[in-house]
Scaffold this motif. Sequence first.
Motif, PDB file in Angstrom:
ATOM      1  N   ARG A  84       0.831  -1.214   0.000  1.00 20.72           N
ATOM      2  CA  ARG A  84       0.000   0.000   0.000  1.00 20.72           C
ATOM      3  C   ARG A  84       0.862   1.259   0.000  1.00 20.72           C
ATOM      4  N   VAL A  85       1.931   1.222   0.780  1.00 22.83           N
ATOM      5  CA  VAL A  85       2.825   2.391   0.813  1.00 22.83           C
ATOM      6  C   VAL A  85       3.493   2.585  -0.542  1.00 22.83           C
ATOM      7  N   ALA A  87       2.384   1.577  -3.466  1.00 21.27           N
ATOM      8  CA  ALA A  87       1.357   2.002  -4.424  1.00 21.27           C
ATOM      9  C   ALA A  87       1.038   3.481  -4.232  1.00 21.27           C
ATOM     10  N   HIS A  88       1.020   3.938  -2.999  1.00 24.81           N
ATOM     11  CA  HIS A  88       0.774   5.353  -2.723  1.00 24.81           C
ATOM     12  C   HIS A  88       1.883   6.219  -3.314  1.00 24.81           C
ATOM     13  N   HIS A  89       3.117   5.800  -3.140  1.00 21.19           N
ATOM     14  CA  HIS A  89       4.237   6.575  -3.663  1.00 21.19           C
ATOM     15  C   HIS A  89       4.269   6.525  -5.188  1.00 21.19           C
ATOM     16  N   ALA A  91       1.612   6.269  -7.077  1.00 25.90           N
ATOM     17  CA  ALA A  91       0.482   7.074  -7.543  1.00 25.90           C
ATOM     18  C   ALA A  91       0.814   8.563  -7.494  1.00 25.90           C
ATOM     19  N   HIS A  92       1.568   8.992  -6.511  1.00 27.37           N
ATOM     20  CA  HIS A  92       1.896  10.404  -6.378  1.00 27.37           C
ATOM     21  C   HIS A  92       3.235  10.751  -7.012  1.00 27.37           C
ATOM     22  N   HIS A  99       8.547  12.678   0.035  1.00 23.38           N
ATOM     23  CA  HIS A  99       7.307  12.742   0.806  1.00 23.38           C
ATOM     24  C   HIS A  99       7.562  13.333   2.178  1.00 23.38           C
TER      25      HIS A  99
END
Length: 103
Positions: A84-85, A87-89, A91-92, A99
């Motif tokens: 999840r982490v 995928a978050h990075h 995506a952004h 970050h």
Amino acid sequence: MNITDDVRPPLTGHPTPVEVSAELIEVTGGGLRIAEVGLVILLGLLVAPPLLILAVVVAVPVIAISAVVAAVAAVAAPTVLLRRVLAHHRAHGSTLFLHRSRS
């Protein structure tokens, strides 16, 4: 028979009817006590194995299933969190360093 038979013991050495009945009561009481203990042991042996079998049939699978679930959770939780982490990075379009520097 006369009254003196009850006062003095017989000369023959054989026990009197009163002594025989007292001994019979004592021996029978001991025999009943042995029978009671034997009955309790028998009931204990009849009850204990089914309870042990029930404990093994119920407790062992529950412990085994909970151990498997705990092992899967111990491996899956960090894996899911890391994905999840990442995928978050993705995506952004940021890295962990960027970050942290933005906030």
